[in-house]
Design an enzyme around this catalytic site. Sequence first.
Site, PDB file in Angstrom:
ATOM      1  N   LYS A  40       0.835  -1.186   0.000  1.00  0.00           N
ATOM      2  CA  LYS A  40       0.000   0.000   0.000  1.00  0.00           C
ATOM      3  C   LYS A  40       0.880   1.249   0.000  1.00  0.00           C
ATOM      4  O   LYS A  40       2.032   1.186   0.438  1.00  0.00           O
ATOM      5  CB  LYS A  40      -0.967   0.004   1.183  1.00  0.00           C
ATOM      6  CG  LYS A  40      -0.425  -0.445   2.523  1.00  0.00           C
ATOM      7  CD  LYS A  40       0.660   0.335   3.202  1.00  0.00           C
ATOM      8  CE  LYS A  40       0.486   1.804   3.398  1.00  0.00           C
ATOM      9  NZ  LYS A  40       1.751   2.478   3.831  1.00  0.00           N
ATOM     10  N   TYR A  54      -3.052   4.520   6.833  1.00  0.00           N
ATOM     11  CA  TYR A  54      -3.395   3.580   7.897  1.00  0.00           C
ATOM     12  C   TYR A  54      -4.622   4.065   8.676  1.00  0.00           C
ATOM     13  O   TYR A  54      -5.511   3.275   9.006  1.00  0.00           O
ATOM     14  CB  TYR A  54      -2.218   3.398   8.856  1.00  0.00           C
ATOM     15  CG  TYR A  54      -1.118   2.527   8.323  1.00  0.00           C
ATOM     16  CD1 TYR A  54      -1.246   1.142   8.325  1.00  0.00           C
ATOM     17  CD2 TYR A  54       0.057   3.079   7.831  1.00  0.00           C
ATOM     18  CE1 TYR A  54      -0.229   0.334   7.838  1.00  0.00           C
ATOM     19  CE2 TYR A  54       1.078   2.280   7.340  1.00  0.00           C
ATOM     20  CZ  TYR A  54       0.935   0.909   7.343  1.00  0.00           C
ATOM     21  OH  TYR A  54       1.937   0.113   6.859  1.00  0.00           O
TER      22      TYR A  54
END
Length: 457
Positions: free
Chosen positions: A202, A287
């Site tokens: 990611k 996150y």
Amino acid sequence: MYLLIRHCFYRYPAVMTVESTLLRKPRLSRKDFLAFTGKSLAVGGALVAGLPQNPVTAQTKTKAQSPPARVPADPEKPIVLEAWKSDADPKSAPTPTPRPPDKRIGYAVVGLGHLALEEVLPALAQCKQSKLAALVSGSPEKLQKVARQYGISPESCYSYETYDQLKANPDVDVIYIILPNSLHKEYVIRGARAGKHILCEKPMAISADECHEMIAACQEAQVQLMVAYRIHYQPHNRYIKEQLRKKEFGPAKYIDAYNSQSSANPDHWRHKLALAGGGSLPDIGLYCLNTTRFLVQEEPSEVFAYRYSTPGNPLFKEVEELISWQMKFPSGLIANCSSDYNVHDSRRYRVMCERGWYDLDNAYAYAGQELQTSHADGKLKRKETVVIPATNQFAVEMDYFADCILNKRRPYSTGEDGLQDHRIMEAIYQSAREGRPVKLTDNPAPKTLRGPEPELD
């Protein structure tokens, strides 16, 4: 000798006559003395032989035995050992059930930077269903050294130019892309065309448009695409998600989440817009964004954001230092999130519910999670620490994807989930530029974004 005989006298009456005779005849000849003591030692030896043996000596003669166990015929079922803990302590986890090395899913790791060398490669040694099968790097010296360290043959080492030759390597099932963000699209598409399943770090790409292309390429090649959202498989975060689903403290109302760290190298790719696609938001702010969506199983309907960078700081010529944003959800829940590249590291969130809260420190870190809860209990306010056994997040994540491949199951952390994050991040950047809230329309249903819920130990 005298002491031995006297000892026998007091412990064993049968020796009394011998001992008394010796005491009454101090001028006993050497011959008589030897005769008497020989008989005494014989009697004493027989008596001593009947005494209990030294516990240590007895223990060494105990025959080794395997503890009772049930051994299933199915090689994927764990061996069940005899129970020994009481209900006062947590139960032990199932015994590990690793696959034989020749049956494991082989990973080719692309990019040998910090994350690969410090976390991913060591984690593969702890995997039960996965193994390291190949390496890809632009540095021949680094590639050779790492290959020797991990026992990878020269035939399974590739440069970025020979990357496509992974297609001919039967030991490679998955390609794990660990490259700067702007390179994800190219190497995901090339890897899919090589017929390999893809695990991509990611953020998935640097734009929603790139995500669409990557998803389409993997669908066309009929390979699985998973984004490396390791938080989805981390036990503390999964515990909180399950508690929120059950509404143990009532519905969630407010979430405060932040993820911050300090940078120092302006030449690192994370500070180059062309490579990173953004600053703290797509790297560490993601996150807060993705974990919040994961916890509440909702998609935000509106965002509002601010962005700031310290003037003159060479770290932030191209990318943002700080970004702070709010997300409004259809249920009425508000999430307040922020990320910063220029403060002491802190990774934490708190979920406020009607009748209590969950607070997770080191929430997004590789290790060291600390979970506390608070709720009312009659007239008392109860604050508790929840202790959950730690796991290697990368090993669990890779083994989970390996299991999806072996069982032909769609992974939980899909490309569609990665695409949704990019749609939201683009709205956050738009809000920061324009100084107004931005609505998110045409949100997909949360259940369509992810695969089946993972079953993890």
